[in-house]
Design a protein around this motif. Structure first.
Motif, PDB file in Angstrom:
ATOM      1  N   ILE A 123       0.841  -1.206   0.000  1.00  0.00           N
ATOM      2  CA  ILE A 123       0.000   0.000   0.000  1.00  0.00           C
ATOM      3  C   ILE A 123       0.875   1.254   0.000  1.00  0.00           C
ATOM      4  N   ALA A 124       0.782   2.002  -1.116  1.00  0.00           N
ATOM      5  CA  ALA A 124       1.639   3.191  -1.276  1.00  0.00           C
ATOM      6  C   ALA A 124       1.021   4.428  -0.616  1.00  0.00           C
ATOM      7  N   ALA A 125      -0.279   4.417  -0.430  1.00  0.00           N
ATOM      8  CA  ALA A 125      -0.970   5.522   0.251  1.00  0.00           C
ATOM      9  C   ALA A 125      -2.361   5.038   0.612  1.00  0.00           C
ATOM     10  N   LEU A 126      -2.946   5.641   1.638  1.00  0.00           N
ATOM     11  CA  LEU A 126      -4.312   5.248   2.007  1.00  0.00           C
ATOM     12  C   LEU A 126      -5.091   6.455   2.477  1.00  0.00           C
ATOM     13  N   LYS A 127      -6.408   6.327   2.384  1.00  0.00           N
ATOM     14  CA  LYS A 127      -7.269   7.357   2.956  1.00  0.00           C
ATOM     15  C   LYS A 127      -8.285   6.717   3.879  1.00  0.00           C
ATOM     16  N   THR A 128      -8.683   7.463   4.902  1.00  0.00           N
ATOM     17  CA  THR A 128      -9.800   7.031   5.726  1.00  0.00           C
ATOM     18  C   THR A 128     -10.965   7.999   5.486  1.00  0.00           C
ATOM     19  N   LEU A 174      -6.195  13.165  -3.863  1.00  0.00           N
ATOM     20  CA  LEU A 174      -4.971  13.543  -3.125  1.00  0.00           C
ATOM     21  C   LEU A 174      -4.155  12.282  -2.773  1.00  0.00           C
ATOM     22  N   THR A 175      -4.850  11.264  -2.307  1.00  0.00           N
ATOM     23  CA  THR A 175      -4.199   9.992  -1.940  1.00  0.00           C
ATOM     24  C   THR A 175      -3.490   9.387  -3.150  1.00  0.00           C
ATOM     25  N   THR A 176      -4.139   9.469  -4.309  1.00  0.00           N
ATOM     26  CA  THR A 176      -3.535   8.922  -5.529  1.00  0.00           C
ATOM     27  C   THR A 176      -2.226   9.617  -5.847  1.00  0.00           C
ATOM     28  N   GLY A 177      -2.227  10.947  -5.731  1.00  0.00           N
ATOM     29  CA  GLY A 177      -1.002  11.711  -6.011  1.00  0.00           C
ATOM     30  C   GLY A 177       0.136  11.245  -5.116  1.00  0.00           C
ATOM     31  N   LEU A 178      -0.164  11.063  -3.852  1.00  0.00           N
ATOM     32  CA  LEU A 178       0.871  10.617  -2.907  1.00  0.00           C
ATOM     33  C   LEU A 178       1.375   9.226  -3.287  1.00  0.00           C
ATOM     34  N   ALA A 179       0.447   8.348  -3.677  1.00  0.00           N
ATOM     35  CA  ALA A 179       0.841   6.986  -4.066  1.00  0.00           C
ATOM     36  C   ALA A 179       1.775   7.009  -5.267  1.00  0.00           C
ATOM     37  N   LYS A 180       1.591   7.985  -6.139  1.00  0.00           N
ATOM     38  CA  LYS A 180       2.426   8.086  -7.346  1.00  0.00           C
ATOM     39  C   LYS A 180       3.738   8.808  -7.072  1.00  0.00           C
ATOM     40  N   GLY A 181       3.941   9.226  -5.823  1.00  0.00           N
ATOM     41  CA  GLY A 181       5.210   9.865  -5.483  1.00  0.00           C
ATOM     42  C   GLY A 181       5.209  11.375  -5.637  1.00  0.00           C
ATOM     43  N   GLN A 182       4.028  11.973  -5.863  1.00  0.00           N
ATOM     44  CA  GLN A 182       3.968  13.436  -5.928  1.00  0.00           C
ATOM     45  C   GLN A 182       4.224  14.030  -4.547  1.00  0.00           C
ATOM     46  N   LEU A 207       3.240  16.618  -1.502  1.00  0.00           N
ATOM     47  CA  LEU A 207       1.912  16.934  -0.970  1.00  0.00           C
ATOM     48  C   LEU A 207       1.321  18.125  -1.728  1.00  0.00           C
ATOM     49  N   TYR A 208       2.177  19.102  -2.037  1.00  0.00           N
ATOM     50  CA  TYR A 208       1.733  20.273  -2.794  1.00  0.00           C
ATOM     51  C   TYR A 208       1.131  19.849  -4.135  1.00  0.00           C
ATOM     52  N   GLU A 209       1.867  19.018  -4.881  1.00  0.00           N
ATOM     53  CA  GLU A 209       1.380  18.582  -6.202  1.00  0.00           C
ATOM     54  C   GLU A 209       0.099  17.763  -6.062  1.00  0.00           C
ATOM     55  N   ALA A 210       0.052  16.922  -5.017  1.00  0.00           N
ATOM     56  CA  ALA A 210      -1.113  16.047  -4.834  1.00  0.00           C
ATOM     57  C   ALA A 210      -2.363  16.870  -4.509  1.00  0.00           C
ATOM     58  N   ILE A 211      -2.209  17.913  -3.695  1.00  0.00           N
ATOM     59  CA  ILE A 211      -3.367  18.769  -3.380  1.00  0.00           C
ATOM     60  C   ILE A 211      -3.788  19.525  -4.641  1.00  0.00           C
ATOM     61  N   TYR A 212      -2.803  20.011  -5.379  1.00  0.00           N
ATOM     62  CA  TYR A 212      -3.089  20.777  -6.602  1.00  0.00           C
ATOM     63  C   TYR A 212      -3.894  19.913  -7.593  1.00  0.00           C
ATOM     64  N   THR A 213      -3.422  18.686  -7.806  1.00  0.00           N
ATOM     65  CA  THR A 213      -4.115  17.793  -8.742  1.00  0.00           C
ATOM     66  C   THR A 213      -5.511  17.440  -8.229  1.00  0.00           C
ATOM     67  N   ALA A 214      -5.634  17.232  -6.922  1.00  0.00           N
ATOM     68  CA  ALA A 214      -6.941  16.897  -6.342  1.00  0.00           C
ATOM     69  C   ALA A 214      -7.925  18.047  -6.552  1.00  0.00           C
ATOM     70  N   LYS A 215      -7.433  19.249  -6.432  1.00  0.00           N
ATOM     71  CA  LYS A 215      -8.291  20.435  -6.629  1.00  0.00           C
ATOM     72  C   LYS A 215      -8.729  20.517  -8.100  1.00  0.00           C
ATOM     73  N   GLN A 216      -7.796  20.205  -9.020  1.00  0.00           N
ATOM     74  CA  GLN A 216      -8.163  20.171 -10.446  1.00  0.00           C
ATOM     75  C   GLN A 216      -9.194  19.069 -10.707  1.00  0.00           C
ATOM     76  N   PHE A 217      -8.995  17.926 -10.047  1.00  0.00           N
ATOM     77  CA  PHE A 217      -9.891  16.780 -10.265  1.00  0.00           C
ATOM     78  C   PHE A 217     -11.310  17.125  -9.814  1.00  0.00           C
ATOM     79  N   ILE A 218     -11.437  17.733  -8.628  1.00  0.00           N
ATOM     80  CA  ILE A 218     -12.783  18.031  -8.110  1.00  0.00           C
ATOM     81  C   ILE A 218     -13.412  19.168  -8.904  1.00  0.00           C
ATOM     82  N   GLN A 219     -12.582  20.096  -9.389  1.00  0.00           N
ATOM     83  CA  GLN A 219     -13.115  21.198 -10.197  1.00  0.00           C
ATOM     84  C   GLN A 219     -13.732  20.642 -11.490  1.00  0.00           C
ATOM     85  N   ALA A 220     -13.032  19.706 -12.101  1.00  0.00           N
ATOM     86  CA  ALA A 220     -13.562  19.070 -13.318  1.00  0.00           C
ATOM     87  C   ALA A 220     -14.836  18.282 -12.994  1.00  0.00           C
ATOM     88  N   ALA A 221     -14.797  17.541 -11.866  1.00  0.00           N
ATOM     89  CA  ALA A 221     -15.924  16.670 -11.504  1.00  0.00           C
ATOM     90  C   ALA A 221     -17.192  17.476 -11.191  1.00  0.00           C
TER      91      ALA A 221
END
Ligand SMILES: Nc1ncnc2c1ncn2[C@@H]1O[C@H](COP(=O)(O)OP(=O)(O)OP(=O)(O)O)[C@@H](O)[C@H]1O
Ligand SMILES: Cc1ncc(CO)c(N)n1
Length: 279
Positions: A72-77, A219-227, A229-243
């Motif tokens: 497990i490279a990253a997890l969320k609760t 955000l969890t996915t970004g961390l699992a891919k080695g991003q 935290l800054y990049e992971a939050i940024y991508t998560a914000k883009q993801f939710i904006q699109a969604a």
């Protein structure tokens, strides 16, 4: 090898939040999802009608099954419901030495149903927050954890600092419930006192079921891919904006977000959503 992630959360029969939102987001972003179900909710876009928490030993057994076989490279609760389930979750994370832990401290569903017992807030603070790389409360959750009212940017910063005092490395207070009519603004603070604002135009929509779960899963996915935290939050914000931008109009109430919209936006020239970051 494909990165493997874990969600420890409740099931939403309506498919927009909880485990279902997490797995859809993980799949869209190209990681392999495992899951530990903490509770079954009978739920749709209009609200939660019933909650069936899992026995703590069932949660433990799932954690062990996942931990013994997957990397497990990253997890969320997400929804953890009671103090016993929080205890099993914290033990599992420690037993397997899991890092990149994203704690989304789910408390209340959009329709008002309680997804975390009041008595469990102390267990969350004591056992889970010290294991978190990042904790992602919305504004009402941040108020409960910190015991403070958030009325403005000063009290938001104070509440974030109070939340960090329980041991998480960093916190993102999400802005979906904020009062700014133009911007959805997420406030980041870490243990070094570094703060950032991630800002996107507020989208006028009722299709907001599961925004928090989806954001934390991305955000969890970004961390699992080695991003970072800054990049992971940024991508998560883009993801939710699109969604949120491409409404599905499913169900009669607060409909689900569109988990497929981010990948579609990536294929369009200029389609990826811009996120403003203020230091
Ligand atoms: N109307 C909106 N327009 C743009 N972004 C939004 C909007 N609503 C929420 N967001 C963003 O979605 C993410 C989740 O925030 P929110 O505060 O809604 O979480 P939440 O209350 O935990 O969600 P839920 O309980 O529905 O799962 C944040 O990045 C927030 O800024
Ligand atoms: C199962 C579940 N988890 C989280 C939320 C919060 O969106 C919800 N409504 N249902």
């Amino acid at each position: 090898m494909i990165r493997q992630v874990l969600t420890i959360a409740g099931s939403d029969s309506g498919g927009g939040a909880g485990i279902q939102a997490d797995i859809k987001t993980f799949q869209e972003l190209g990681v392999y999802s495992t899951s530990v179900v903490t509770a079954v909710t009978a739920q749709n876009t209009l609200g939660v009608s019933e909650i069936y928490p899992m026995a703590p030993k069932a949660v433990k057994a799932q954690l062990i099954a996942v931990g013994e076989d997957f990397d497990i490279a990253a997890l969320k609760t997400g929804m953890l419901f009671d103090a016993e389930i929080i205890g099993e979750t914290a033990s599992g994370i420690q037993q397997f030495g899991w890092k990149n832990v994203v704690v989304d401290p789910v408390m209340i569903a959009k329709g008002g149903a309680s997804l975390l017992q009041q008595a469990a807030v102390e267990a969350l603070k004591e056992y889970l927050l010290p294991l978190a790389l990042v904790v992602t409360p919305n504004i009402p959750e941040a108020e409960v954890i910190s015991g403070m009212d958030i009325k403005d940017t000063v009290s938001r910063r104070q509440a974030a600092a109070k939340i960090l005092s329980f041991g998480a490395d960093s916190v993102v207070i999400k802005g979906g419930h904020g009062t700014d009519p133009h911007m959805a603004e997420d406030f980041y603070l870490n243990q070094n006192g570094e703060e950032l604002l991630f800002r996107s135009p507020r989208i006028s929509t009722a299709q907001t079921h599961g925004t928090g779960c989806t954001f934390a899963a991305a955000l969890t996915t970004g961390l699992a891919k080695g991003q970072s935290l800054y990049e992971a939050i940024y991508t998560a914000k883009q993801f939710i904006q699109a969604a949120l931008s491409e409404e599905l109009h499913i169900g009669a109430g607060h409909g689900p977000t569109n988990h497929a919209a981010y990948q579609k936006s990536m294929c369009r020239k200029g389609g990826v959503h811009h996120v403003e970051v203020v230091r």
